[in-house]
Structures are given as structure tokens and as C-alpha cells.
Design a protein around this motif. Structure first.
Motif, mmCIF file in Angstrom:
data_model
loop_
_atom_site.group_PDB
_atom_site.id
_atom_site.type_symbol
_atom_site.label_atom_id
_atom_site.label_comp_id
_atom_site.label_asym_id
_atom_site.label_seq_id
_atom_site.Cartn_x
_atom_site.Cartn_y
_atom_site.Cartn_z
ATOM 1 N N LEU A 167 -1.439 7.858 56.622
ATOM 2 C CA LEU A 167 -1.448 8.150 55.185
ATOM 3 C C LEU A 167 -2.417 7.193 54.502
ATOM 4 N N THR A 168 -3.350 7.730 53.744
ATOM 5 C CA THR A 168 -4.331 6.937 53.019
ATOM 6 C C THR A 168 -4.090 7.091 51.525
ATOM 7 N N ALA A 169 -3.916 5.980 50.842
ATOM 8 C CA ALA A 169 -3.746 5.964 49.383
ATOM 9 C C ALA A 169 -5.006 5.398 48.751
ATOM 10 N N SER A 170 -5.461 6.019 47.682
ATOM 11 C CA SER A 170 -6.677 5.573 47.000
ATOM 12 C C SER A 170 -6.498 5.723 45.500
ATOM 13 N N TRP A 171 -7.141 4.825 44.778
ATOM 14 C CA TRP A 171 -7.116 4.876 43.315
ATOM 15 C C TRP A 171 -8.353 4.179 42.778
ATOM 16 N N GLN A 172 -8.675 4.490 41.547
ATOM 17 C CA GLN A 172 -9.844 3.916 40.900
ATOM 18 C C GLN A 172 -9.472 2.619 40.195
ATOM 19 N N ILE A 173 -10.428 1.710 40.164
ATOM 20 C CA ILE A 173 -10.253 0.443 39.452
ATOM 21 C C ILE A 173 -11.469 0.225 38.573
ATOM 22 N N PRO A 174 -11.299 -0.407 37.433
ATOM 23 C CA PRO A 174 -12.474 -0.700 36.597
ATOM 24 C C PRO A 174 -13.362 -1.714 37.289
ATOM 25 N N HIS A 213 -1.609 -3.978 53.324
ATOM 26 C CA HIS A 213 -2.747 -4.482 52.559
ATOM 27 C C HIS A 213 -2.670 -3.939 51.139
ATOM 28 N N ARG A 214 -2.669 -4.831 50.172
ATOM 29 C CA ARG A 214 -2.595 -4.488 48.740
ATOM 30 C C ARG A 214 -1.346 -3.678 48.431
ATOM 31 N N GLY A 215 -0.287 -3.976 49.134
ATOM 32 C CA GLY A 215 0.958 -3.260 48.874
ATOM 33 C C GLY A 215 1.535 -3.549 47.503
ATOM 34 N N THR A 216 1.391 -4.782 47.040
ATOM 35 C CA THR A 216 1.910 -5.123 45.706
ATOM 36 C C THR A 216 1.155 -4.379 44.623
ATOM 37 N N GLU A 217 -0.173 -4.308 44.765
ATOM 38 C CA GLU A 217 -0.970 -3.586 43.771
ATOM 39 C C GLU A 217 -0.612 -2.103 43.758
ATOM 40 N N TRP A 218 -0.400 -1.529 44.941
ATOM 41 C CA TRP A 218 0.000 -0.120 44.994
ATOM 42 C C TRP A 218 1.374 0.079 44.357
ATOM 43 N N ALA A 219 2.325 -0.805 44.636
ATOM 44 C CA ALA A 219 3.664 -0.674 44.072
ATOM 45 C C ALA A 219 3.639 -0.767 42.546
ATOM 46 N N ASP A 220 2.793 -1.634 42.000
ATOM 47 C CA ASP A 220 2.693 -1.747 40.547
ATOM 48 C C ASP A 220 2.168 -0.457 39.934
ATOM 49 N N ARG A 221 1.194 0.165 40.569
ATOM 50 C CA ARG A 221 0.662 1.421 40.035
ATOM 51 C C ARG A 221 1.702 2.535 40.112
ATOM 52 N N SER A 259 -15.631 0.308 42.810
ATOM 53 C CA SER A 259 -15.003 1.049 41.719
ATOM 54 C C SER A 259 -13.725 1.752 42.167
ATOM 55 N N GLY A 260 -13.315 1.559 43.412
ATOM 56 C CA GLY A 260 -12.101 2.187 43.906
ATOM 57 C C GLY A 260 -11.511 1.401 45.058
ATOM 58 N N VAL A 261 -10.285 1.731 45.400
ATOM 59 C CA VAL A 261 -9.545 1.070 46.469
ATOM 60 C C VAL A 261 -8.947 2.145 47.362
ATOM 61 N N ALA A 262 -8.997 1.919 48.677
ATOM 62 C CA ALA A 262 -8.372 2.819 49.638
ATOM 63 C C ALA A 262 -7.649 1.984 50.692
ATOM 64 N N VAL A 263 -6.380 2.235 50.879
ATOM 65 C CA VAL A 263 -5.573 1.535 51.884
ATOM 66 C C VAL A 263 -4.898 2.581 52.763
ATOM 67 N N ARG A 264 -4.705 2.212 54.029
ATOM 68 C CA ARG A 264 -4.148 3.161 54.980
ATOM 69 C C ARG A 264 -2.958 2.549 55.699
ATOM 70 N N ALA A 300 4.974 2.250 40.189
ATOM 71 C CA ALA A 300 6.066 2.004 39.242
ATOM 72 C C ALA A 300 5.654 2.336 37.818
ATOM 73 N N ALA A 301 4.353 2.181 37.503
ATOM 74 C CA ALA A 301 3.862 2.479 36.153
ATOM 75 C C ALA A 301 3.400 3.922 36.008
ATOM 76 N N ASN A 302 3.625 4.754 37.034
ATOM 77 C CA ASN A 302 3.230 6.175 37.004
ATOM 78 C C ASN A 302 1.730 6.348 36.763
ATOM 79 N N ARG A 303 0.933 5.509 37.412
ATOM 80 C CA ARG A 303 -0.523 5.624 37.319
ATOM 81 C C ARG A 303 -1.041 6.408 38.520
ATOM 82 N N ALA A 304 -2.189 7.076 38.345
ATOM 83 C CA ALA A 304 -2.690 8.033 39.333
ATOM 84 C C ALA A 304 -3.000 7.362 40.667
#
Length: 543
Positions: free
Chosen positions: A285-292, A255-263, A17-22, A265-269
């Protein structure tokens, strides 16, 4: 004879239900590192005070007390920093409550085991399901004393839980205990102090959808520029407008840099966490966000192209590819890992083993991996297994929960479903029905390989055993073998095998010999093999 327990039906495990990349913060200047240290230390002190206030509230916590704590922290940091601190404090308190409940269950299980063994005569042998009495009067006396110790601990923990009291150490209890054993840990006091302070820092900002780049506190632009909103007491260190500090490094996610860039650019949390690895002296630096969560596909669709059965062990993962009929194909595969060393090393070993497993699964063309739904929570107590210290260490070292969770996360990204099956009797029945038949002169099948076959067959709905026992002679044709390899619902599935045409030498087809159909041609008592002149003809019935 003991009854077998009910086998639960297999099911498709839910995805993450979530993604975390470092990523690493490279090329930081000494000024950047100084600002990060000051921000982490200041916010860490606020987080410690807030955790103390939350633990003091106990069960009397409410939304009003939460708001009061946040208002007290806002002048010393900012409203968003205060929100992140109070939320992290609440999560840490809730985690401590769950651990407290698990500790109570472990104490109760240990007390029940000791009471049962004390009630049995000394030297009484146990069974497979329950241990027997203790070996000697000395051991019996020592366990009776330990029973009183566990009962006192259980009383104290239950009292704490009823009062809402939890015991939390910011920075971790293992690291706090290491302070008293620096020689064993091969650390100096200054090195330990640096690790302790870094673990107690706080630099974690929650994301907000609709805000610029998804986060107002720690902001990462699509081109990699990183900036931090400084707390009010440190605002004089800002090198950008509005009290912000811009780091000199450029942030990129491999890892998942494109998915992070899309979020972004769209001003998503997107939530960020900055931390220091004191062992390597590197900032991350660790970036994390929720996914359905992805919708679970039907288990029939996942098994349409076969399955790979996986047996998890203390030092390797045993896997075998099964076709749609439940037959093992090819050779078994083993993916080894080493679970000694640091936490990062163990996690990397598990990740590399699962990566090789998923690559092999994709090469086989399957869309499902079957694993056991294991839980050793009630099996790790020393009261249950007594002196079997090596066995307790073995099951404690098996990363069942971590391996299953990480496998579900990694498999979801590759489009492979994870099917969880009941672990009952898989190792025993696999070794009984599959280890010997799958062993040849060029391949040695281990017990773990056979268990992987059993796990895969259970996921497909097939019985684990290869064939049923032949029927008695008076019920069928002289022990004709029956097979259960065919699918359910097929007529004759439990019937006898077809007769092989031809005599025993198979040189002549069935029904084509010179004496076909002539019972006299058989050498049996009372029947002639041939008609000789010396034989008397049968008398006529009438003259």
C-alpha cells in the motif's frame, strides 16, 4: 584557441512538492487477496478501455469529452473510481506526448550528427567538440543507409505528433516484449501472464480534503483499519455497510507515520495505491499527499558553515568537505552503489548511498551539498560517440536525474540545502589544479575527488584554480607568487607574498646582521668585501 562557454551561476534546488510512503499489507486472508484481485482486474479493464478512448480523441480532447467518459464509467464502478481512472488516463497520455517530443529531439540530433560526418572526407580526424569523418568507405555507406532509416522514423513520429497519435502499452512495453523472449528472461508463460495481469490492474484512489480520513474510496483509519469501496458489479462481496470491504490486516507506516496520522486525523487528502509484487508474492500500500514546497533559503545562508562538493559517477559518489574559504578539509569520502539488477535494487542502492552521504554531512556540521546540474539527454546517442559503446553505456548508467531528485527530497527532510552548479570543466580543472596538490604518500586523490573540490568551490563562488600564474620578472619582484585563496574584495588579494625575514639560512633576523645596510658586504663585482691595507685610498677631490 577555443573559447570557454559561459558558466551559469549556482542556485539552490527547490524541495519536493509531495510525499509518498509505502508499507506492506501483512496477514491478508485468502478472501482478502481474492477481493483485491477481482477489484484490480475489473478496474484495470475499465482503465484500458478509457485509455483507448482518450487516445482515439487525440488533440480533439476537451472538458466535455472528459465528462462523457467519466459518466460512462460511473455505472460500472462509482463516481470516485471513475474520476481516478480518467485522471490517470489523462496523465498517462500527457506523459506519452512528452516522451514523443523527446524522441523527436533525439532523432533530430542523430540526423544532424550523421549528416555532418558524411559531409567530411573519410578518415578526417575530429575535435573535442565534434566528431570527424567515418573511418572507412564501408562505414560511410552503412551510416548513409542509417540516415535514411532515421529520416523515415522522424517523418512518421512527426506525423503522429501533428495528428495527436500516441503509442501507449498498459503494463509496460518492456514486459510486453519479454513475452517473446521467455527463455532469456527465465520465465514460464504462466509466470509472465501473472506479472502482465498484475501490472495492468488498477487500484488507485485520489484523496479528498474534508472527507472522512481524507479518502472515501480507499479509507485507512488512524488505528490502521483499511477498507475499500467496492465497484458496483462487485458490491455483493462487501463485508461492511455501504458496499465496503474491510481488510483483515492493520496498516502502519514506519516512515513518516506521524505525519500521515496527523493528516488522516484532520481529514486532509491522502491518495492510496494497492499493488501486488508478483516476484515476492506480497501486497503493498502506497500513501501519497502534496506538501507546500519549502521556501528556498538564500545561497549565502546555506554556505555559512561550508559545503560538501559531490561528484556523481557510474558506481560511486565522491564527496569532499570544504570550509567557508573553499579549502578542502579532512579526507575525501566515497559512497559506492551497484546499479545492476532490478529497478528496486538500483533504487535501493542509490537511496542507501545518499543516506550515508547525508549522515556524514550532518556530522560535518554543514548545511549545503553542491552537485552538478547534469543532463546527458544529448550525449547518449550512438551517433555522437560512434563505436565508443562502453562510454555510451557508462553515461547511460549514471543516474544523474534520479540521484539529484532523490537527494533534494531526502535533504529537505534533514534541513540540508542542495546547490546545483554548472558542470562545465569541473572534472578537467579539478584534476589540473587539485589532484596533484592533494595527493600525499598516505592518500591517493582520484580525479573524481578533485572534481568534488571543484564543484564545491564553484558553489561558493570561488574560482576553481588554486592560484594565478606569477607575474613576469619585469612587472614584479622575480616571480613572486600570487594567491587567490583570499575572499573577493580583500586588498592585496592579487599581490605578492610577503618576504620571509632573515637571510637564506634564517639564522639571523632581517636587518640585524653585522653588515646590515652595507652594500660593500656583498660579494659582487666592483665592490670590496673588506678594507685591506693593500687597497689604495680614493684620491681627494681637492688639494
Amino acid at each position: 584557441m577555443s573559447e570557454l562557454r559561459t558558466i551559469a551561476a549556482p542556485f539552490v534546488a527547490s524541495g519536493p512538492s509531495g510525499v509518498a510512503v509505502r508499507t506492506r499489507l501483512k496477514h491478508l486472508t485468502p478472501g482478502d487477496e481474492k477481493v483485491l484481485c477481482l477489484v484490480g482486474a475489473h478496474l484495470g479493464s475499465l482503465a484500458s478501455k478509457d485509455l483507448k478512448a482518450r487516445c482515439r480523441d487525440g488533440l480533439e480532447h476537451s472538458g466535455e469529452t472528459w465528462a462523457v467518459r467519466k459518466r460512462e464509467l460511473t455505472p460500472l464502478s462509482s463516481s470516485r473510481w471513475a474520476g481516478s481512472i480518467t485522471k490517470a488516463t489523462h496523465d498517462q497520455w500527457a506523459l506519452a506526448r512528452r516522451c514523443q517530443s523527446a524522441h523527436i529531439q533525439n532523432l533530430e540530433a542523430g540526423i544532424r550528427t550523421i549528416e555532418r560526418r558524411l559531409s567530411q572526407p573519410v578518415g578526417q580526424k575530429g575535435t573535442k567538440k565534434a566528431p570527424g569523418g567515418y573511418r572507412s568507405r564501408c562505414e560511410w555507406h552503412a551510416k548513409s543507409r542509417r540516415l535514411r532509416v532515421l529520416e523515415d522514423r522522424l517523418t512518421a513520429v512527426r506525423a503522429d505528433r501533428e495528428a495527436g497519435v500516441v503509442h501507449v502499452v498498459r503494463g509496460g512495453k518492456p514486459l510486453a516484449r519479454t513475452r517473446h523472449h521467455l527463455d532469456a528472461a527465465q520465465l514460464t508463460e504462466s509466470a509472465w501472464r501473472g506479472r502482465w495481469e498484475a501490472e495492468r490492474w488498477f487500484c488507485h484512489a485520489d484523496g479528498e480534503s474534508g472527507k472522512r480520513y481524507g479518502n472515501e474510496t480507499i479509507r485507512i483509519s488512524p488505528d490502521g483499519e483499511a477498507s475499500i469501496k467496492l465497484p458496483v458489479p462487485l458490491a455483493h462481496l462487501a463485508n461492511a455497510p455501504h458496499g465496503r470491504y474491510v481488510l483483515a490486516c492493520q496498516v502502519t507506516f514506519a516512515h513518516r507515520g506521524t505525519e500521515w496520522a496527523d493528516r488522516v486525523a484532520a481529514n486532509r487528502a491522502v491518495a492510496y495505491r494497492i499493488h501486488l509484487d508478483t516476484g515476492r508474492d506480497r501486497w503493498y500500500l502506497t500513501a501519497s499527499w502534496q506538501i507546500p514546497p519549502a521556501p528556498s533559503i538564500p545561497i549565502e545562508a546555506a554556505l555559512a558553515h561550508g559545503v560538501i562538493g559531490v561528484d556523481m559517477n557510474a558506481d560511486h559518489v565522491a564527496a569532499w568537505h570544504l570550509d567557508t574559504h573553499g579549502n578542502p578539509t579532512g579526507s575525501p569520502r566515497r559512497f559506492f552503489y551497484d546499479l545492476t539488477g532490478t529497478t528496486q535494487h538500483r533504487d535501493a542502492q542509490v537511496r542507501h548511498a545518499l543516506t550515508r552521504l547525508l549522515y556524514w554531512a550532518r556530522s560535518c556540521g554543514v548545511k549545503a551539498i553542491a552537485v552538478e546540474d547534469l543532463d546527458f539527454a544529448a550525449e547518449k546517442t550512438r551517433e555522437k560517440h560512434g563505436r565508443r559503446k562502453r562510454f555510451r553505456q557508462l553515461i547511460s548508467g549514471m543516474p544523474t536525474g534520479k540521484l539529484r531528485t532523490r537527494l533534494a527530497s531526502m535533504a529537505d527532510h534533514t534541513g540540508i540545502a542542495v546547490i546545483a552548479v554548472d558542470p562545465a570543466y569541473t572534472s578537467r580543472w579539478g584534476a589540473q589544479h587539485w589532484q596533484k596538490p592533494l595527493t600525499s604518500t598516505t592518500r591517493k586523490t582520484t580525479r573524481h575527488d578533485a572534481a568534488a573540490v571543484a564543484i564545491g568551490r564553484r558553489a561558493q563562488g570561488h574560482p576553481i584554480r588554486r592560484r594565478t600564474t606569477p607575474p613576469p620578472a619585469h612587472r614584479s619582484d622575480e616571480q613572486g607568487h600570487r594567491t587567490v585563496q583570499a575572499r573577493l574584495g580583500i586588498l592585496g588579494r592579487e599581490g605578492t607574498r610577503p618576504r620571509i625575514p632573515g637571510p637564506r639560512t634564517r639564522s639571523v633576523g632581517a636587518g640585524r646582521g653585522a653588515n646590515a645596510g652595507n652594500q660593500n658586504a656583498q660579494h659582487r663585482p666592483g665592490r670590496s668585501a673588506e678594507h685591506g691595507s693593500w687597497q689604495q685610498d680614493s684620491l681627494p677631490l681637492s688639494s
